[in-house]
Design a protein around this motif. Sequence first.
Motif, PDB file in Angstrom:
ATOM      1  N   SER A 184       0.817  -1.212   0.000  1.00 19.37           N
ATOM      2  CA  SER A 184       0.000   0.000   0.000  1.00 19.37           C
ATOM      3  C   SER A 184       0.853   1.265   0.000  1.00 19.37           C
ATOM      4  O   SER A 184       0.419   2.316  -0.470  1.00 19.37           O
ATOM      5  CB  SER A 184      -0.933   0.004   1.214  1.00 19.37           C
ATOM      6  OG  SER A 184      -0.201   0.141   2.426  1.00 19.37           O
ATOM      7  N   PHE A 185       2.083   1.162   0.506  1.00 17.83           N
ATOM      8  CA  PHE A 185       2.945   2.352   0.523  1.00 17.83           C
ATOM      9  C   PHE A 185       3.419   2.720  -0.879  1.00 17.83           C
ATOM     10  O   PHE A 185       3.757   3.879  -1.131  1.00 17.83           O
ATOM     11  CB  PHE A 185       4.122   2.121   1.471  1.00 17.83           C
ATOM     12  CG  PHE A 185       3.709   2.088   2.911  1.00 17.83           C
ATOM     13  CD1 PHE A 185       3.512   3.265   3.611  1.00 17.83           C
ATOM     14  CD2 PHE A 185       3.474   0.884   3.561  1.00 17.83           C
ATOM     15  CE1 PHE A 185       3.113   3.248   4.943  1.00 17.83           C
ATOM     16  CE2 PHE A 185       3.072   0.853   4.886  1.00 17.83           C
ATOM     17  CZ  PHE A 185       2.885   2.035   5.579  1.00 17.83           C
ATOM     18  N   ALA A 186       3.441   1.751  -1.783  1.00 19.83           N
ATOM     19  CA  ALA A 186       3.733   2.072  -3.184  1.00 19.83           C
ATOM     20  C   ALA A 186       2.591   2.878  -3.791  1.00 19.83           C
ATOM     21  O   ALA A 186       2.815   3.732  -4.663  1.00 19.83           O
ATOM     22  CB  ALA A 186       3.968   0.794  -3.983  1.00 19.83           C
ATOM     23  N   VAL A 187       1.358   2.619  -3.341  1.00 20.39           N
ATOM     24  CA  VAL A 187       0.204   3.401  -3.787  1.00 20.39           C
ATOM     25  C   VAL A 187       0.232   4.790  -3.167  1.00 20.39           C
ATOM     26  O   VAL A 187       0.013   5.804  -3.844  1.00 20.39           O
ATOM     27  CB  VAL A 187      -1.107   2.671  -3.420  1.00 20.39           C
ATOM     28  CG1 VAL A 187      -2.310   3.575  -3.661  1.00 20.39           C
ATOM     29  CG2 VAL A 187      -1.238   1.387  -4.234  1.00 20.39           C
ATOM     30  N   LEU A 188       0.509   4.844  -1.854  1.00 23.82           N
ATOM     31  CA  LEU A 188       0.579   6.148  -1.185  1.00 23.82           C
ATOM     32  C   LEU A 188       1.662   7.026  -1.812  1.00 23.82           C
ATOM     33  O   LEU A 188       1.518   8.249  -1.880  1.00 23.82           O
ATOM     34  CB  LEU A 188       0.862   5.953   0.306  1.00 23.82           C
ATOM     35  CG  LEU A 188      -0.229   5.231   1.102  1.00 23.82           C
ATOM     36  CD1 LEU A 188       0.235   4.988   2.533  1.00 23.82           C
ATOM     37  CD2 LEU A 188      -1.529   6.022   1.091  1.00 23.82           C
ATOM     38  N   MET A 189       2.730   6.405  -2.280  1.00 20.58           N
ATOM     39  CA  MET A 189       3.833   7.141  -2.893  1.00 20.58           C
ATOM     40  C   MET A 189       3.384   7.882  -4.144  1.00 20.58           C
ATOM     41  O   MET A 189       3.732   9.043  -4.361  1.00 20.58           O
ATOM     42  CB  MET A 189       4.963   6.164  -3.228  1.00 20.58           C
ATOM     43  CG  MET A 189       6.346   6.777  -3.271  1.00 20.58           C
ATOM     44  SD  MET A 189       7.604   5.578  -3.799  1.00 20.58           S
ATOM     45  CE  MET A 189       7.301   4.230  -2.662  1.00 20.58           C
ATOM     46  N   VAL A 190       2.603   7.218  -4.992  1.00 23.86           N
ATOM     47  CA  VAL A 190       2.203   7.822  -6.254  1.00 23.86           C
ATOM     48  C   VAL A 190       1.180   8.933  -6.053  1.00 23.86           C
ATOM     49  O   VAL A 190       0.969   9.770  -6.941  1.00 23.86           O
ATOM     50  CB  VAL A 190       1.646   6.749  -7.221  1.00 23.86           C
ATOM     51  CG1 VAL A 190       0.185   6.426  -6.917  1.00 23.86           C
ATOM     52  CG2 VAL A 190       1.808   7.178  -8.675  1.00 23.86           C
TER      53      VAL A 190
END
Length: 307
Positions: free
Chosen positions: A165-171
């Motif tokens: 989910s942190f890859a999603v939050l990053m974008v």
Amino acid sequence: MNMKQGDSVVVGSERPLGSAAPDPSAPDGSATTKSQGKAGRNLPAAIAVGAGLGISLILIMVFAPLVWIGVVALALAVATYEVSKRLREAGVLVPRIPLIVGGQAIIWSGWPWGTTGVLSATAGTVLVCMVWLLLHQGLGSAPKNYLRELAVTIMVACWLPLLASFAVLMVLDDNGAGRVLVFLIAVVCSDVGGYVAGVLFGKHPMAPAISPKKSWEGLAGSLLFCVIGCLLTVTLILEANSLIGVLLGVVLVVTGTLGDLIESQVKRDLRIKDMGTLLPGHGGIMDRLDSLLPSAFVAWLVFAILL
């Protein structure tokens, strides 16, 4: 995208969880074919698949960054299926449906609600899994191995969708596409540097009991490539202080290597070589996410604090 050696030996699916894995140096389990060479994989297929994935992700980041959320969600659904299937083959009956559905909730809730949505969905997924396991055999009989299966279920929920989910939050952050590109390039540089240095110079095993092919020379190659890659991309793509790139490169090599070793140990416990077979020359989706998952959290944290 990474070109790592599978560490374990494939055996039948009837085995107890946690039983000792066979010695990878044994002649009946470790011999690689000439087509695989020192890589331990079908190298041409691995390069072709990795290049295709890399180009696709770059195009997504450049032209449609929000599509990245769907890519992460799809990858995590497949990876969760792979891991739950392997666990079930080993006799650990994790609740597959709640993990897959809950994982999607964790990934997608980050889009409108940020970290609050991610943490709320994670807590909800854990609660549903607790009840699901309790009622799996019906109220007329007590569930077997409840504590063990619940612990493994929570581990899978945190290991896969929560970290992803942190890859999603990053974008979703400012210049999110640039942040994701820097993160992905860093992981690729680490993998390529470790592979090249390990194959050419690797003589001193780093963790032979877990991953016999990993060497200290490979780690040095990962560190060199990743720091250079991060220094350049942080400076050119994010237009940030180059020292942030150096720090990011160092921490991503550490977390990526540990993530790889963690999955290697899980596969040793399960006595399997790969989590799946979907990607020729690579294994399963989960076999490509092992270093990306913890690195996504660390990259997001570094960007959130320092940018």
